[in-house]
Design a protein around this motif. Sequence first.
Motif, PDB file in Angstrom:
ATOM      1  N   HIS A  36       5.994  -5.458   3.466  1.00 26.68           N
ATOM      2  CA  HIS A  36       4.998  -4.437   3.758  1.00 26.68           C
ATOM      3  C   HIS A  36       4.205  -4.712   5.026  1.00 26.68           C
ATOM      4  O   HIS A  36       3.339  -3.923   5.392  1.00 26.68           O
ATOM      5  CB  HIS A  36       4.030  -4.304   2.577  1.00 26.68           C
ATOM      6  N   GLY A  41       0.939  -2.957   3.990  1.00 24.28           N
ATOM      7  CA  GLY A  41       0.951  -1.509   4.168  1.00 24.28           C
ATOM      8  C   GLY A  41       1.164  -1.086   5.604  1.00 24.28           C
ATOM      9  O   GLY A  41       1.413   0.091   5.885  1.00 24.28           O
ATOM     10  N   CYS A  44       4.525   0.699   6.227  1.00 26.80           N
ATOM     11  CA  CYS A  44       4.572   2.030   5.602  1.00 26.80           C
ATOM     12  C   CYS A  44       3.750   3.040   6.395  1.00 26.80           C
ATOM     13  O   CYS A  44       4.136   4.201   6.518  1.00 26.80           O
ATOM     14  CB  CYS A  44       4.057   1.956   4.171  1.00 26.80           C
ATOM     15  N   TYR A  65       2.552   6.855   0.115  1.00 25.87           N
ATOM     16  CA  TYR A  65       2.209   6.548  -1.279  1.00 25.87           C
ATOM     17  C   TYR A  65       2.446   5.069  -1.575  1.00 25.87           C
ATOM     18  O   TYR A  65       1.591   4.386  -2.151  1.00 25.87           O
ATOM     19  CB  TYR A  65       3.045   7.416  -2.212  1.00 25.87           C
ATOM     20  N   ARG A  66       3.607   4.578  -1.147  1.00 28.16           N
ATOM     21  CA  ARG A  66       3.935   3.168  -1.402  1.00 28.16           C
ATOM     22  C   ARG A  66       3.006   2.250  -0.616  1.00 28.16           C
ATOM     23  O   ARG A  66       2.617   1.178  -1.091  1.00 28.16           O
ATOM     24  CB  ARG A  66       5.393   2.897  -1.046  1.00 28.16           C
ATOM     25  N   LEU A  68      -0.120   2.849   0.187  1.00 26.28           N
ATOM     26  CA  LEU A  68      -1.431   2.829  -0.473  1.00 26.28           C
ATOM     27  C   LEU A  68      -1.429   1.926  -1.705  1.00 26.28           C
ATOM     28  O   LEU A  68      -2.476   1.405  -2.098  1.00 26.28           O
ATOM     29  CB  LEU A  68      -1.834   4.251  -0.873  1.00 26.28           C
ATOM     30  N   LYS A  69      -0.274   1.740  -2.295  1.00 29.09           N
ATOM     31  CA  LYS A  69      -0.180   0.882  -3.473  1.00 29.09           C
ATOM     32  C   LYS A  69      -0.397  -0.598  -3.133  1.00 29.09           C
ATOM     33  O   LYS A  69      -0.818  -1.375  -3.985  1.00 29.09           O
ATOM     34  CB  LYS A  69       1.187   1.047  -4.153  1.00 29.09           C
ATOM     35  N   VAL A  70      -0.084  -0.970  -1.893  1.00 23.39           N
ATOM     36  CA  VAL A  70      -0.182  -2.387  -1.532  1.00 23.39           C
ATOM     37  C   VAL A  70      -1.329  -2.682  -0.570  1.00 23.39           C
ATOM     38  O   VAL A  70      -1.737  -3.828  -0.415  1.00 23.39           O
ATOM     39  CB  VAL A  70       1.145  -2.896  -0.914  1.00 23.39           C
ATOM     40  N   TRP A  78      -6.261   1.236   5.014  1.00 23.95           N
ATOM     41  CA  TRP A  78      -6.144   2.040   3.788  1.00 23.95           C
ATOM     42  C   TRP A  78      -6.618   3.465   4.032  1.00 23.95           C
ATOM     43  O   TRP A  78      -5.979   4.426   3.589  1.00 23.95           O
ATOM     44  CB  TRP A  78      -6.972   1.361   2.703  1.00 23.95           C
ATOM     45  N   ARG A  85      -1.734  10.689   4.186  1.00 30.45           N
ATOM     46  CA  ARG A  85      -1.181  11.189   2.925  1.00 30.45           C
ATOM     47  C   ARG A  85      -1.739  12.584   2.595  1.00 30.45           C
ATOM     48  O   ARG A  85      -1.006  13.445   2.116  1.00 30.45           O
ATOM     49  CB  ARG A  85      -1.470  10.227   1.782  1.00 30.45           C
ATOM     50  N   ASP A  97      -2.215  16.998  -5.100  1.00 31.85           N
ATOM     51  CA  ASP A  97      -2.241  15.620  -4.619  1.00 31.85           C
ATOM     52  C   ASP A  97      -3.040  15.532  -3.322  1.00 31.85           C
ATOM     53  O   ASP A  97      -3.798  14.570  -3.105  1.00 31.85           O
ATOM     54  CB  ASP A  97      -0.821  15.102  -4.387  1.00 31.85           C
TER      55      ASP A  97
END
Length: 294
Positions: A36, A41, A44, A65-66, A68-70, A78, A85, A97
Amino acid sequence: MKTQSEDRVKLVGELESNDDPRIVEAAKKLLALGDHGTPAGTYCLAGGKAALRLGRLADAVVLLYRGLKVAEPDTLLWAEMLVNRVIACSRHGFYRDAIEAGEQFTAAVKALPDAARWLPHVHHAVGFAHDRLREYPEAAHHFRLAVESYAEPARRDSARCDLASALAMSGHADEGASILAEVDRDGLTMRHQFTFFATAAVVRYHQGQYPEALAAAEQAEALAVSQDDSWVVPLAELQLWISKIVWELGDSFRSGVVGLHVAVVAQQRLQLALSQEATDWLAEIMARGGVKKD
């Protein structure tokens, strides 16, 4: 045979290129490798932004989306991921969303003053999502905030057009006309000229000024008919308004023909909401007495 480490070095190098398709593919491959970037991130975000520029919205939605997960929450990275997004989801049709991500961004921006520069983009995208959900008062609220906060004149004028349309659709057509009058038409690109005239058609229709609405709609249509494939759906949306306008002017035959054309194009393009709207309008035409050719 290349090692995974060598592959990773090559992919990271491609992320730093100016070739958006290569950036997207590299980001996807790095994601598959579980890499990542640092901070987490980073890769991504690079891939998501490149996918947005290319109009590859599904890739953009997934990568962001992925990411933001990490990513570490409440950091500038972020926040940038989140605003992109919002835009990706809004353009791709994931309207709820987009609205949810927009609310998350606006709640977080107070603690991230450096992210405030992205607020106009968030409000514009959230306004678009509300507009597509036919939540016109909410759309107008966000479009107004975008108008008030955009620094770039072209973006501000784009938001003015969207605000004018949302106001007309929510029963405030006269205010919409006043907002539209503030647009600097001399600086508009061809696409924004199309938007301006299409918006004018919607506003004049809701003011009951049907000849003026048709003149504006036909100016917009003339700009769009010879353009590339990306204009097909916006043109069909405009033509549905033309069908409604000419009905009010007494031309039921043209209204029916144009309305049917829109329904066909919408089905071909998998535009389900537009297809349903066109189908409902054709049913309304029949309920009002049907098509009569003079």
